[in-house]
Design a protein around this motif. Structure first.
Motif, PDB file in Angstrom:
ATOM      1  N   GLN A 138       1.005  -1.209   0.061  1.00  0.00           N
ATOM      2  CA  GLN A 138      -0.082   0.018   0.167  1.00  0.00           C
ATOM      3  C   GLN A 138       0.771   1.407   0.064  1.00  0.00           C
ATOM      4  OE1 GLN A 138      -3.434  -0.361  -0.629  1.00  0.00           O
ATOM      5  NE2 GLN A 138      -2.817  -2.598  -0.656  1.00  0.00           N
ATOM      6  N   ASP A 268      -1.671  -1.417   6.257  1.00  0.00           N
ATOM      7  CA  ASP A 268      -1.713  -0.045   5.388  1.00  0.00           C
ATOM      8  C   ASP A 268      -0.605   0.769   6.320  1.00  0.00           C
ATOM      9  OD1 ASP A 268      -3.177  -0.800   3.543  1.00  0.00           O
ATOM     10  OD2 ASP A 268      -5.057   0.014   4.167  1.00  0.00           O
ATOM     11  N   ALA A 272      -0.011   5.408   3.599  1.00  0.00           N
ATOM     12  CA  ALA A 272      -0.886   4.999   2.947  1.00  0.00           C
ATOM     13  C   ALA A 272      -2.215   6.163   3.353  1.00  0.00           C
ATOM     14  CB  ALA A 272      -1.616   3.655   2.988  1.00  0.00           C
TER      15      ALA A 272
END
Length: 447
Positions: A138, A268, A272
């Motif tokens: 991510q 994440d 992100a």
């Protein structure tokens, strides 16, 4: 991951962990196919690859057997010691043969580029490969935002020295935090402040006050598998940190150098969640392959890229190593090795957690809730003398590291703890090592 690669990784792990002894026969191809719920041809492919690596050998009409390693391949270790101190990768899982193949392939593929000075940003083909590789975590970035450095530490040093657009000078660091970086900041006289982080997390209100009033250039953080705590920020904490950075024009330097050593499927990073490109993402490839590789990557917001390049100067990383890493990732070897080593480390973490539970029946130590990565924090009562405890453990041939070096010199509110690293301790000795630690803690407390 392809099924045959999963089988190959699992078998390599079992061979390294001693589940199959030298000379022992492996399950037949048909039995293995039933065990792994796959076709016979898939098992044959995995066995054939292990045979090429000289890990097993075949006897016609008999089966496959484990190779006994010759003395020249056995890496000398002091088997009398139980080492909970070293953060170095396990030498038994270094991908020597794979990477040797990649080096040879890299020479053939990139021979014309390897004899040039190179781009200070790093080999373009590797940066293009990393663009898709990082996207799996991510971290979505353009090739132009990615710069290769001689290890993650080199990137952190450049970021500490260079000016940032917010014109602030102070670096905010978690307490405790990465000891080598703390010593670098103090030695270089770079303005630095601390903020407490415990196994339970961080006071986000205190963090907001620091961002709002502290003149902070950037906040250095390890969002997962923290050194020395071993813990990972919860999703809501990562989102909040990104939101505060955007709000107060403070940059985040997210050091994810341990990221590939865990089993988490979905993670994440803070990167992100930033809406205004206030996060610098730093990654290391040394921990997952071997330290001597000295390769790291930094993903920079566009407004920081030119300044970073100016402070970095000339290329500082072997083009051959970069080319070999490019081949290693493209061929799927990196992902397979990551799966193997993360599974092995997770197994050791679980063994350590179980051992502490068995030997901590009086509740003398507090264990950080960690189920993956490399580190565990063993928090001790404040009355324990850490120096004396380490000497007593050493006398019983157990190595461990105290929490002392992981704090700024002037930080007074220190927790007393041992940092337990599982990367170099043999699995069969984890129980014994934990038992010794708990016995010596009791001795310190007069129990």
């Amino acid at each position: 991951m392809k099924r045959y690669l999963f089988i190959l990784s699992d078998l390599e792990l079992k061979l390294n962990e001693g589940h199959y002894r030298p000379g022992q026969k492996l399950p037949s191809v048909r039995d293995a196919a039933k065990l792994y719920e796959c076709s016979v041809s898939t098992v044959v492919r995995a066995y054939t690859e292990l045979e090429k690596r000289h890990a097993i050998y075949s006897i016609p009409q008999s089966g496959y057997y484990v190779v006994d390693k010759p003395a020249s391949e056995i890496i000398a270790e002091d088997d009398d010691w139980i080492d909970f101190s070293s953060a170095m990768p396990d030498v038994h899982v270094f991908p020597y043969l794979d990477f040797q193949h990649c080096l040879n392939k890299a020479i053939d593929t990139y021979k014309q580029q390897l004899f040039t000075a190179g781009d200070s940003r790093g080999l373009e083909k590797l940066r293009q490969t990393l663009e898709s590789h990082l996207a799996n975590d991510q971290v979505f970035a353009k090739t132009e935002q990615i710069i290769i450095t001689s290890g993650a530490q080199r990137a952190l040093e450049i970021l500490a020295r260079m000016p940032f657009p917010n014109r602030n000078e102070t670096i905010l660091v978690e307490q405790p935090s990465y000891d080598i970086y703390l010593r670098y900041l103090e030695t270089e006289g770079i303005p630095v402040e601390g903020i407490a982080r415990s196994a339970a997390g961080m006071d986000l209100q205190a963090l907001e006050q620091k961002f709002k009033n502290g003149g902070i250039k950037f906040f250095y953080t390890m969002s997962r598998y923290h050194n020395p705590l071993g813990t990972t920020y919860r999703e809501e904490e990562r989102k909040a940190i990104a939101r505060l950075a955007d709000k107060y024009d403070v940059y985040i330097v997210e050091d994810d150098y341990m990221g590939d050593l865990g089993e988490e499927k979905q993670f994440d990073p803070i990167y992100a969640y930033s809406r205004t490109s206030h996060v610098v993402y730093v990654k290391s490839f040394s921990k997952i392959i071997f330290p001597g590789l000295r390769l790291g990557a930094v993903v920079l917001p566009e407004r920081l890229s030119e300044t970073f390049r100016a402070y970095k100067g000339h290329p500082d990383t072997s083009l051959l190593s970069q080319a070999a890493l490019d081949v290693y990732i493209k061929n799927g070897m990196y992902e397979r090795h990551r799966h193997k080593i993360s599974s092995q480390y997770a197994s050791r973490i679980r063994a350590a957690n179980d051992a502490v539970s068995r030997h901590n029946h009086e509740g003398l130590v507090a264990l950080s809730e960690v189920d993956s990565g490399v580190y565990i924090q063993l928090k001790l009562p404040q009355t324990v003398n850490l120096d004396r405890l380490i000497k007593r453990l050493s006398a019983r041939q157990v190595k461990a590291v105290t929490g002392k070096p992981f704090y700024l010199t002037n930080w007074l509110e220190r927790e007393k703890f041992l940092r337990i690293s599982i990367s170099r301790v043999r699995p069969e000795r984890i129980e014994e090592g934990v038992r010794v630690i708990m016995e010596e803690v009791r001795r310190e407390l007069g129990r």
